[in-house]
Design a protein around this motif. Structure first.
Motif, PDB file in Angstrom:
ATOM      1  N   GLN A   1       0.829  -1.211   0.000  1.00  0.00           N
ATOM      2  CA  GLN A   1       0.000   0.000   0.000  1.00  0.00           C
ATOM      3  C   GLN A   1       0.860   1.256   0.000  1.00  0.00           C
ATOM      4  O   GLN A   1       0.610   2.194  -0.775  1.00  0.00           O
ATOM      5  CB  GLN A   1      -0.933  -0.003   1.215  1.00  0.00           C
ATOM      6  CG  GLN A   1      -2.103  -0.963   1.109  1.00  0.00           C
ATOM      7  CD  GLN A   1      -3.011  -0.867   2.326  1.00  0.00           C
ATOM      8  OE1 GLN A   1      -2.566  -0.920   3.472  1.00  0.00           O
ATOM      9  NE2 GLN A   1      -4.303  -0.714   2.076  1.00  0.00           N
ATOM     10  N   ARG A   2       1.867   1.265   0.848  1.00  0.00           N
ATOM     11  CA  ARG A   2       2.744   2.446   0.879  1.00  0.00           C
ATOM     12  C   ARG A   2       3.518   2.590  -0.424  1.00  0.00           C
ATOM     13  O   ARG A   2       3.691   3.701  -0.944  1.00  0.00           O
ATOM     14  CB  ARG A   2       3.712   2.353   2.054  1.00  0.00           C
ATOM     15  CG  ARG A   2       3.072   2.644   3.392  1.00  0.00           C
ATOM     16  CD  ARG A   2       4.096   2.659   4.512  1.00  0.00           C
ATOM     17  NE  ARG A   2       4.660   1.329   4.747  1.00  0.00           N
ATOM     18  CZ  ARG A   2       5.941   1.018   4.616  1.00  0.00           C
ATOM     19  NH1 ARG A   2       6.822   1.937   4.254  1.00  0.00           N
ATOM     20  NH2 ARG A   2       6.364  -0.208   4.848  1.00  0.00           N
ATOM     21  N   ALA A   3       3.967   1.477  -0.979  1.00  0.00           N
ATOM     22  CA  ALA A   3       4.698   1.535  -2.248  1.00  0.00           C
ATOM     23  C   ALA A   3       3.796   2.052  -3.368  1.00  0.00           C
ATOM     24  O   ALA A   3       4.212   2.882  -4.185  1.00  0.00           O
ATOM     25  CB  ALA A   3       5.243   0.149  -2.590  1.00  0.00           C
ATOM     26  N   GLY A   4       2.543   1.546  -3.403  1.00  0.00           N
ATOM     27  CA  GLY A   4       1.600   2.026  -4.404  1.00  0.00           C
ATOM     28  C   GLY A   4       1.303   3.505  -4.233  1.00  0.00           C
ATOM     29  O   GLY A   4       1.178   4.248  -5.218  1.00  0.00           O
ATOM     30  N   HIS A   5       1.190   3.930  -2.993  1.00  0.00           N
ATOM     31  CA  HIS A   5       0.959   5.347  -2.683  1.00  0.00           C
ATOM     32  C   HIS A   5       2.103   6.195  -3.237  1.00  0.00           C
ATOM     33  O   HIS A   5       1.874   7.217  -3.907  1.00  0.00           O
ATOM     34  CB  HIS A   5       0.861   5.493  -1.164  1.00  0.00           C
ATOM     35  CG  HIS A   5       0.601   6.882  -0.663  1.00  0.00           C
ATOM     36  ND1 HIS A   5      -0.645   7.312  -0.276  1.00  0.00           N
ATOM     37  CD2 HIS A   5       1.427   7.941  -0.473  1.00  0.00           C
ATOM     38  CE1 HIS A   5      -0.579   8.570   0.137  1.00  0.00           C
ATOM     39  NE2 HIS A   5       0.672   8.972   0.030  1.00  0.00           N
ATOM     40  N   ARG A   6       3.336   5.778  -2.993  1.00  0.00           N
ATOM     41  CA  ARG A   6       4.494   6.535  -3.459  1.00  0.00           C
ATOM     42  C   ARG A   6       4.564   6.536  -4.989  1.00  0.00           C
ATOM     43  O   ARG A   6       4.831   7.569  -5.616  1.00  0.00           O
ATOM     44  CB  ARG A   6       5.779   5.953  -2.870  1.00  0.00           C
ATOM     45  CG  ARG A   6       5.888   6.058  -1.348  1.00  0.00           C
ATOM     46  CD  ARG A   6       7.307   5.732  -0.880  1.00  0.00           C
ATOM     47  NE  ARG A   6       7.733   4.404  -1.333  1.00  0.00           N
ATOM     48  CZ  ARG A   6       7.591   3.291  -0.639  1.00  0.00           C
ATOM     49  NH1 ARG A   6       7.007   3.325   0.564  1.00  0.00           N
ATOM     50  NH2 ARG A   6       8.022   2.129  -1.116  1.00  0.00           N
ATOM     51  N   ALA A   7       4.315   5.377  -5.599  1.00  0.00           N
ATOM     52  CA  ALA A   7       4.374   5.292  -7.060  1.00  0.00           C
ATOM     53  C   ALA A   7       3.327   6.193  -7.702  1.00  0.00           C
ATOM     54  O   ALA A   7       3.581   6.846  -8.723  1.00  0.00           O
ATOM     55  CB  ALA A   7       4.177   3.849  -7.503  1.00  0.00           C
ATOM     56  N   TYR A   8       2.153   6.214  -7.105  1.00  0.00           N
ATOM     57  CA  TYR A   8       1.071   7.045  -7.638  1.00  0.00           C
ATOM     58  C   TYR A   8       1.446   8.521  -7.561  1.00  0.00           C
ATOM     59  O   TYR A   8       1.218   9.283  -8.516  1.00  0.00           O
ATOM     60  CB  TYR A   8      -0.207   6.774  -6.851  1.00  0.00           C
ATOM     61  CG  TYR A   8      -1.410   7.554  -7.320  1.00  0.00           C
ATOM     62  CD1 TYR A   8      -2.140   7.138  -8.425  1.00  0.00           C
ATOM     63  CD2 TYR A   8      -1.815   8.706  -6.661  1.00  0.00           C
ATOM     64  CE1 TYR A   8      -3.255   7.854  -8.862  1.00  0.00           C
ATOM     65  CE2 TYR A   8      -2.921   9.418  -7.081  1.00  0.00           C
ATOM     66  CZ  TYR A   8      -3.644   8.995  -8.180  1.00  0.00           C
ATOM     67  OH  TYR A   8      -4.735   9.703  -8.615  1.00  0.00           O
ATOM     68  N   LEU A   9       2.010   8.969  -6.442  1.00  0.00           N
ATOM     69  CA  LEU A   9       2.423  10.363  -6.323  1.00  0.00           C
ATOM     70  C   LEU A   9       3.495  10.712  -7.347  1.00  0.00           C
ATOM     71  O   LEU A   9       3.476  11.796  -7.945  1.00  0.00           O
ATOM     72  CB  LEU A   9       2.926  10.654  -4.909  1.00  0.00           C
ATOM     73  CG  LEU A   9       1.887  10.586  -3.779  1.00  0.00           C
ATOM     74  CD1 LEU A   9       2.536  10.912  -2.439  1.00  0.00           C
ATOM     75  CD2 LEU A   9       0.716  11.533  -4.045  1.00  0.00           C
ATOM     76  N   GLY A  10       4.428   9.790  -7.584  1.00  0.00           N
ATOM     77  CA  GLY A  10       5.453  10.035  -8.595  1.00  0.00           C
ATOM     78  C   GLY A  10       4.859  10.184  -9.984  1.00  0.00           C
ATOM     79  O   GLY A  10       5.266  11.054 -10.767  1.00  0.00           O
ATOM     80  N   PHE A  11       3.889   9.329 -10.319  1.00  0.00           N
ATOM     81  CA  PHE A  11       3.187   9.434 -11.602  1.00  0.00           C
ATOM     82  C   PHE A  11       2.437  10.753 -11.691  1.00  0.00           C
ATOM     83  O   PHE A  11       2.464  11.443 -12.719  1.00  0.00           O
ATOM     84  CB  PHE A  11       2.228   8.245 -11.734  1.00  0.00           C
ATOM     85  CG  PHE A  11       1.360   8.284 -12.954  1.00  0.00           C
ATOM     86  CD1 PHE A  11       1.826   7.807 -14.175  1.00  0.00           C
ATOM     87  CD2 PHE A  11       0.063   8.788 -12.898  1.00  0.00           C
ATOM     88  CE1 PHE A  11       1.020   7.847 -15.308  1.00  0.00           C
ATOM     89  CE2 PHE A  11      -0.747   8.833 -14.016  1.00  0.00           C
ATOM     90  CZ  PHE A  11      -0.267   8.358 -15.228  1.00  0.00           C
ATOM     91  N   MET A  12       1.767  11.145 -10.623  1.00  0.00           N
ATOM     92  CA  MET A  12       0.965  12.370 -10.588  1.00  0.00           C
ATOM     93  C   MET A  12       1.836  13.604 -10.785  1.00  0.00           C
ATOM     94  O   MET A  12       1.489  14.504 -11.570  1.00  0.00           O
ATOM     95  CB  MET A  12       0.240  12.427  -9.237  1.00  0.00           C
ATOM     96  CG  MET A  12      -0.522  13.709  -8.937  1.00  0.00           C
ATOM     97  SD  MET A  12      -1.271  13.573  -7.278  1.00  0.00           S
ATOM     98  CE  MET A  12      -1.930  15.218  -7.059  1.00  0.00           C
ATOM     99  N   TRP A  13       2.955  13.693 -10.088  1.00  0.00           N
ATOM    100  CA  TRP A  13       3.817  14.868 -10.189  1.00  0.00           C
ATOM    101  C   TRP A  13       4.437  15.003 -11.590  1.00  0.00           C
ATOM    102  O   TRP A  13       4.745  16.117 -12.011  1.00  0.00           O
ATOM    103  CB  TRP A  13       4.916  14.802  -9.142  1.00  0.00           C
ATOM    104  CG  TRP A  13       4.735  15.721  -7.967  1.00  0.00           C
ATOM    105  CD1 TRP A  13       5.497  16.804  -7.662  1.00  0.00           C
ATOM    106  CD2 TRP A  13       3.751  15.632  -6.923  1.00  0.00           C
ATOM    107  NE1 TRP A  13       5.054  17.403  -6.508  1.00  0.00           N
ATOM    108  CE2 TRP A  13       3.984  16.700  -6.023  1.00  0.00           C
ATOM    109  CE3 TRP A  13       2.699  14.757  -6.655  1.00  0.00           C
ATOM    110  CZ2 TRP A  13       3.208  16.920  -4.883  1.00  0.00           C
ATOM    111  CZ3 TRP A  13       1.926  14.980  -5.529  1.00  0.00           C
ATOM    112  CH2 TRP A  13       2.181  16.033  -4.660  1.00  0.00           C
ATOM    113  N   ALA A  14       4.614  13.879 -12.304  1.00  0.00           N
ATOM    114  CA  ALA A  14       5.210  13.939 -13.634  1.00  0.00           C
ATOM    115  C   ALA A  14       4.190  14.164 -14.738  1.00  0.00           C
ATOM    116  O   ALA A  14       4.528  14.638 -15.828  1.00  0.00           O
ATOM    117  CB  ALA A  14       5.982  12.632 -13.910  1.00  0.00           C
ATOM    118  N   HIS A  15       2.935  13.833 -14.489  1.00  0.00           N
ATOM    119  CA  HIS A  15       1.884  13.949 -15.497  1.00  0.00           C
ATOM    120  C   HIS A  15       1.629  15.413 -15.833  1.00  0.00           C
ATOM    121  O   HIS A  15       1.701  16.278 -14.967  1.00  0.00           O
ATOM    122  CB  HIS A  15       0.602  13.309 -14.936  1.00  0.00           C
ATOM    123  CG  HIS A  15      -0.483  13.123 -15.930  1.00  0.00           C
ATOM    124  ND1 HIS A  15      -1.271  14.159 -16.393  1.00  0.00           N
ATOM    125  CD2 HIS A  15      -0.951  12.006 -16.555  1.00  0.00           C
ATOM    126  CE1 HIS A  15      -2.159  13.712 -17.250  1.00  0.00           C
ATOM    127  NE2 HIS A  15      -1.995  12.392 -17.363  1.00  0.00           N
TER     128      HIS A  15
END
Length: 798
Positions: free
Chosen positions: A614-628
């Motif tokens: 869950q924490r890893a998915g949370h971090r990955a999602y934020l990384g995708f969001m900031w780059a989009h």
């Protein structure tokens, strides 16, 4: 000056008797000194004792000493009844002093008074009791003197100014602009304004109530009995006005409105700039004395267009961010915290006054007043100033879509629909039990447009995020067949709302350089961020917003990440579809309070798997969001992966990042990632400089559904790229081939959400990566990289 220090306010605190006392006969004489003969009341003793002699020319301009007070003609019964019932449009025509044949006629209204004496230079005259609190007399004077009133009550005597001796304190230009619906500084004309008028300190009260039979101002300065303080109607504008001498800052007040049916309603001031702390509802007379220290910020905030600048927003509910803190206490903590996280702006959920805290501020009753729950308006200015001095911009949620039905606020304000439409099908908001504004009425539109300007100019706000725009634009919003009336062309669009939003945006951008307006608009309305003079396919001009929340991206991406990794390949398009329309508007990607409350779960709780996943998915999602492509917004508590839903009663779970908590490292790691995301983002023009044009983005791998991988390039205006790769599967992918531009000799990691300092497994790509001459994804060269599990990695050329 505080109202408590004014003589009239001090004496007004003396409680009147339970019922008006019997009318007392006017005294015939003023008591003389011991051993002296009695002197008639209207003749001051010192003047009578002086010998007769020729007066110098200037003395003839002074009022002559009257020989006696005669009755003034009685008021017509109808006029008297209207005055006493608070239903008279022109109390100044009946009260006060005026020259007429035979002298100066003076009439005052002082309920509960035993006697009223007129006092001026060389004058002391007792008025005759006319009953019902009315006192009058005809003074044998050639002109109206500069007089005061000595009012005798059962328990004492006070000396006060007569409010009905003053000319209107509102200018003709103000009235003209109000009548035209074009007063862009409406707050300077309406409401309660401490001022000096005709050389006397007091407060001017003004209110718009065109349907009222009469209006009286009432408050703690008159024991909430407004009988003696009726207001006058100023022409055909619907504005009522009264200047009350001796009333100053801190006084509580409301308007007592006589409705068309003759009943009375006690209302808070729609233009109040300060209010009591809820659940109390009175308005408070106030004036700002704040001295700003953010001159450098204000001068430079518009240097770069917001759509081509870094813009990373931390959304905050002030009352619950640190429950119990005042505005000034928040100023000691919030700016430093936001600056440490690296956000460029905070967005404050509505701070305008609202009676019910559970509405989170979205049901506003005091559109011109920062909520008093945390301090005064100047205290709120102090918080904004502190954020600016820390280099943080301030956006405020603004709610012009609806207002609550409280019977002391705006609903049927003067006895008829006023701020809301006459047609109940357009007035009632079906979702929230509130009322919508009548955007077709020029005065209502003026009220709202000026309010937007007010927040930007008076509080130095840098942006307005406009709530629930879709509910304004569509007449059939949340309504079934037969529950709504089409527009004049038979359509579902609300042209009045369109015109209002266009006027609001145009006015704010013209008057407030550097301010941005942001629309929360949940449909595909064409041209939300298009200039107002550009007409789109729908026939309407652009709405003129600077940015728009991308609700489609939010919904689709959250749907995707909620699936187990094995099933995500069937929903791959939910993460790529946003690029189909990415440049139709200037977008913000929002993970707001609405997505982490009331059964929706916090962001980390939406992720499948165990706690690590869950924490890893949370971090990955934020990384995708900031780059989009698009700016980004994150609600408080999500920056450290709070697992519980947000509650306005308790706020974020700060104990999770307390170092003494055994699992604090899990949450501190996520917060460290957010700091680094913002830091790298701000230093990488590729991530924000071309957010709104296709030249700023290119897919590398958009079809790797089986791998749960998304890879794309972002480009700065000078062509320098950043490569973002997200692996939403829980497996490591070695030697993953990604095409890259050939002109860069080497690449290196700029950020990896799987780094151990963030709580990840530490699968990284150390050192530099040299492209190989293997064509891939439309590029002649490619990189071979390792993709960590449930992680986003950013690469940039060295």
């Amino acid at each position: 000056m505080s109202a408590a220090r004014q003589p009239s306010s001090r004496t007004a605190q003396k409680a009147p008797p339970a019922a008006p006392p019997p009318a007392a006969a006017a005294p015939a004489a003023v008591p003389a000194a011991a051993g002296a003969a009695a002197v008639p009341a209207a003749v001051p003793a010192p003047a009578a004792a002086r010998p007769r002699k020729a007066r110098p020319p200037q003395a003839r301009r002074a009022p002559a000493a009257p020989k006696g007070v005669r009755p003034v003609p009685a008021l017509a019964p109808e006029e008297r009844a209207r005055l006493l019932s608070g239903c008279h449009h022109d109390p100044h025509g009946l009260l006060g002093a005026r020259v007429q044949r035979g002298g100066v006629a003076l009439r005052v209204l002082r309920p509960y008074a035993r006697a009223v004496t007129v006092v001026a230079k060389g004058l002391r005259a007792a008025l005759l009791d006319e009953g019902d609190g009315l006192f009058g007399g005809l003074l044998p004077l050639a002109e109206v003197p500069d007089y005061r009133l000595l009012v005798t009550y059962e328990d004492g005597e006070v000396e006060v100014q007569d409010p009905y001796r003053f000319l209107p304190a509102l200018g003709e230009l103000d009235l003209h602009l109000i009548g035209e619906g074009r007063h862009e500084e409406l707050w300077t004309a309406l409401g309660a304004r401490p001022m000096e008028h005709q050389g006397v300190a007091g407060t001017r009260f003004t209110v718009w109530a065109p349907n009222a039979l009469g209006v009286r101002v009432t408050g703690d300065f008159c024991h909430w009995d407004g009988t003696a303080t009726p207001m006058r109607s100023l022409g055909s504008t619907g504005v009522w006005e009264l200047f009350l001498p001796g009333i100053g800052e801190g006084a509580l007040y409301k308007f007592d409105i006589a409705r068309p049916d003759g009943s009375h309603s006690l209302r808070a001031d729609p233009m109040a700039r300060r209010t009591e702390v809820p659940p109390a509802t009175a308005s408070i007379v106030t004036a700002s004395r704040y001295e700003w220290g953010d001159g450098a910020w204000m001068a430079g905030r518009g240097a770069r267009p917001v759509h081509a600048a870094p813009f990373s927003v931390y959304e905050v509910h002030l009352a619950s961010w640190r429950p119990g803190l005042s505005y000034r206490q928040l100023a000691e903590q919030l700016p430093a915290y936001v600056r440490e996280l690296g956000f460029t702006h905070v967005e404050l959920m509505p701070v305008a006054e609202h009676p019910f805290g559970g509405s989170w501020g979205y049901q506003v009753t005091g559109f011109y007043a920062p909520t008093s729950r945390m301090g005064t308006p100047d205290d709120f200015r102090f918080l904004v100033d502190a954020l600016h001095r820390a280099g943080v911009g301030v956006i405020v949620d603004w709610v012009p879509a609806h207002f609550p039905r409280d019977d002391w606020a705006l609903a049927e304000f003067d006895g008829r629909p006023l701020y809301e439409p006459q047609d109940p099908r357009r007035a009632a908001h079906p979702d929230w039990g509130t009322l919508e504004f009548d955007y077709g009425r020029k005065e209502v539109r003026n009220f709202l447009v000026a309010n937007a300007v007010y927040w930007c100019e008076e509080f130095h706000i840098d942006g307005l995020r406009v709530d629930a725009v879709a509910s304004m634009l569509y007449l059939d919003y949340s309504r079934e067949e037969g529950e709504w009336a089409p527009n004049e062309h038979g359509g579902r669009e609300n042209p009045d709302a369109v015109a209002f939003l266009q006027e609001m945006n145009a006015t704010v951008y013209r008057r407030c350089p550097g301010v941005v307006t942001i629309a929360e608009e949940s449909t595909a309305w064409d041209g939300v961020t298009r200039a107002t003079h550009h007409t789109g396919p729908g026939g309407f001009g652009g709405l003129g917003f600077g940015l728009k929340w991308n609700m489609g991206w939010m919904h689709d991406s959250l749907e995707y990440i909620a699936h187990e990794p094995f099933h995500r390949k069937y929903h791959h398009n939910e993460m790529t579809f946003s690029m189909v329309y990415a440049y139709s508007e200037n977008y913000v990607l929002p993970i707001s309070h609405d997505e982490v409350v009331h059964g929706k779960g916090a962001l980390v709780s939406k992720m499948p798997g165990d706690w690590w996943q869950q924490r890893a998915g949370h971090r990955a999602y934020l990384g995708f969001m900031w780059a989009h492509p698009g700016k980004q917004l994150l609600f408080m508590g999500q920056e450290f992966a709070q697992g519980g839903e947000w509650s306005e009663a308790s706020g974020p779970d700060w104990w999770l990042v307390d170092p003494t908590y055994s699992a604090a490292a899990d949450h501190l790691g996520v917060r460290a990632l957010v700091c680094d995301l913002n830091g790298v983002y701000a230093a990488a023009p590729a991530l924000w400089e071309q957010d709104t044009v296709p030249e700023g983005f290119a897919w590398v791998a958009s079809d790797a559904a089986e791998d749960n991988v998304f890879a794309f390039l972002r480009y700065a205006a000078d062509g320098s790229p950043l490569l973002s790769v997200s692996n939403f599967s829980p497996v490591v992918r070695h030697d993953y081939l990604l095409g890259v531009p050939e002109r860069f000799p080497s690449w290196a990691e700029a950020l990896n959400t799987d780094a151990t300092r963030y709580g990840g497994s530490g699968v990284t790509n150390p050192g530099r990566r040299t492209p190989e001459p293997t064509p891939a994804h439309g590029h002649p060269t490619s990189l071979r990289v390792t993709l960590p599990p449930l992680a986003t990695v950013w690469f940039r050329p060295e």
